[in-house]
Design a protein around this motif. Sequence first.
Motif, PDB file in Angstrom:
ATOM      1  N   ARG A  73      41.318  21.574  30.489  1.00 45.27           N
ATOM      2  CA  ARG A  73      41.545  21.137  29.111  1.00 45.27           C
ATOM      3  C   ARG A  73      41.480  22.324  28.153  1.00 45.27           C
ATOM      4  O   ARG A  73      42.289  22.426  27.223  1.00 45.27           O
ATOM      5  N   ALA A  74      40.516  23.211  28.368  1.00 43.40           N
ATOM      6  CA  ALA A  74      40.402  24.394  27.512  1.00 43.40           C
ATOM      7  C   ALA A  74      41.623  25.287  27.675  1.00 43.40           C
ATOM      8  O   ALA A  74      42.149  25.831  26.694  1.00 43.40           O
ATOM      9  N   GLY A 109      44.629  24.282  28.647  1.00 45.00           N
ATOM     10  CA  GLY A 109      45.751  23.591  28.026  1.00 45.00           C
ATOM     11  C   GLY A 109      45.754  23.746  26.517  1.00 45.00           C
ATOM     12  O   GLY A 109      46.792  24.000  25.903  1.00 45.00           O
ATOM     13  N   THR A 110      44.583  23.599  25.913  1.00 45.28           N
ATOM     14  CA  THR A 110      44.468  23.762  24.461  1.00 45.28           C
ATOM     15  C   THR A 110      44.871  25.164  24.041  1.00 45.28           C
ATOM     16  O   THR A 110      45.624  25.349  23.076  1.00 45.28           O
ATOM     17  N   HIS A 111      44.377  26.156  24.764  1.00 50.17           N
ATOM     18  CA  HIS A 111      44.691  27.556  24.454  1.00 50.17           C
ATOM     19  C   HIS A 111      46.181  27.823  24.590  1.00 50.17           C
ATOM     20  O   HIS A 111      46.805  28.431  23.712  1.00 50.17           O
ATOM     21  N   LEU A 113      48.764  25.636  24.564  1.00 50.58           N
ATOM     22  CA  LEU A 113      49.572  24.902  23.595  1.00 50.58           C
ATOM     23  C   LEU A 113      49.419  25.482  22.195  1.00 50.58           C
ATOM     24  O   LEU A 113      50.377  25.516  21.421  1.00 50.58           O
ATOM     25  N   ASP A 114      48.218  25.944  21.859  1.00 48.23           N
ATOM     26  CA  ASP A 114      48.014  26.600  20.566  1.00 48.23           C
ATOM     27  C   ASP A 114      48.860  27.865  20.455  1.00 48.23           C
ATOM     28  O   ASP A 114      49.408  28.172  19.384  1.00 48.23           O
ATOM     29  N   ASP A 168      46.199  13.141  25.982  1.00 46.53           N
ATOM     30  CA  ASP A 168      45.813  13.284  24.579  1.00 46.53           C
ATOM     31  C   ASP A 168      46.153  14.670  24.046  1.00 46.53           C
ATOM     32  O   ASP A 168      46.550  14.822  22.885  1.00 46.53           O
ATOM     33  N   LEU A 169      46.031  15.694  24.902  1.00 46.99           N
ATOM     34  CA  LEU A 169      46.396  17.050  24.489  1.00 46.99           C
ATOM     35  C   LEU A 169      47.888  17.138  24.227  1.00 46.99           C
ATOM     36  O   LEU A 169      48.331  17.765  23.254  1.00 46.99           O
ATOM     37  N   SER A 206      48.762  15.345  20.971  1.00 45.08           N
ATOM     38  CA  SER A 206      48.379  16.173  19.822  1.00 45.08           C
ATOM     39  C   SER A 206      49.354  17.325  19.629  1.00 45.08           C
ATOM     40  O   SER A 206      49.758  17.636  18.502  1.00 45.08           O
ATOM     41  N   PHE A 207      49.767  17.948  20.735  1.00 42.09           N
ATOM     42  CA  PHE A 207      50.733  19.054  20.677  1.00 42.09           C
ATOM     43  C   PHE A 207      52.047  18.589  20.080  1.00 42.09           C
ATOM     44  O   PHE A 207      52.606  19.228  19.180  1.00 42.09           O
ATOM     45  N   ARG A 237      51.707  17.872  16.315  1.00 41.99           N
ATOM     46  CA  ARG A 237      51.621  19.096  15.508  1.00 41.99           C
ATOM     47  C   ARG A 237      52.962  19.821  15.454  1.00 41.99           C
ATOM     48  O   ARG A 237      53.342  20.376  14.419  1.00 41.99           O
TER      49      ARG A 237
END
Length: 202
Positions: free
Chosen positions: A58-59, A61-63, A65-66, A119-120, A123-124, A127
Motif C-alpha cells: 500500500r505504501a 502504491g501510494t508513493h 501513484l503520487d 481504494d488507492l 483515490s488516484f 485526483r
Amino acid sequence: MTRKKPAEDRRVEILTAAMTVFGRYGYRRTSMEMIAKAAGISRPALYQHFSGREDVFRAMGTHMLDEVLRSAREAAAAEGSLADQLYAALAIKLRTVLGSVGAGHRAELLTEAGVIAPDLMLSFKNRFAALVADLLAAATGGPDQLAPGMTAYECADLLLDAVVGISQADGTPDQLHRRLRQLVELTVRGLGTPEPVPAGTP
C-alpha cells in the motif's frame, strides 16, 4: 563515522526495491524476506518500517501513484493550448498503463493494486480527474457545465475511462498515443474552446 539515513529516505529506498520485487514476482509470491534482501536490510529492520507485506504494498502504491500525479501536474502546467496540456497530462496515464514509465513494472503493479487496494486506485482516479477537470474549467472560463448535462469533472472522468480503453486497443505505443491525441483534439473541438493567440498578434 557513517551518518544514519533519515527514516523517510530509508522508506523510499525500501519502496523502490519493493517495486522491483512485486513487479517481478507479483503480490502473492513476494515475501518480506525477498523485499528485505532487495533493499539490502535485515527482515527485522524491514519490520521497523512496515508491519507486513500489505503495508509495504500500500505504501509503495501510494508513493508510485503520487509520482504519476506529480508528473501529470507538471505536464499540464506547461505552456501550450488546452489540447497540448490535456494530451500531456493524459499521456502520463497512458504511458503508465502501457508500462513504459520508470522501471517498467508499473502496469503490473497497477493491476495488482486494483485487486488488493481498490481504494488507492479510486483515490488516484478521483485526483487525476480533478486535475483534468481544473484544466477544462480554466480553459472554458470556469463554468461548472461544459455541455448540457455534463460537468467538467464528468468530462474528465469520461476522458480517463477512454484512456484505459485506448490502452487496451491493438497497436504500437506510438499508434495508441496518436489515438489519444485525436481523442483530445475532438474533445477540445467539441467544447469550442479557442486556441491561444500568440503574443504580439494584433
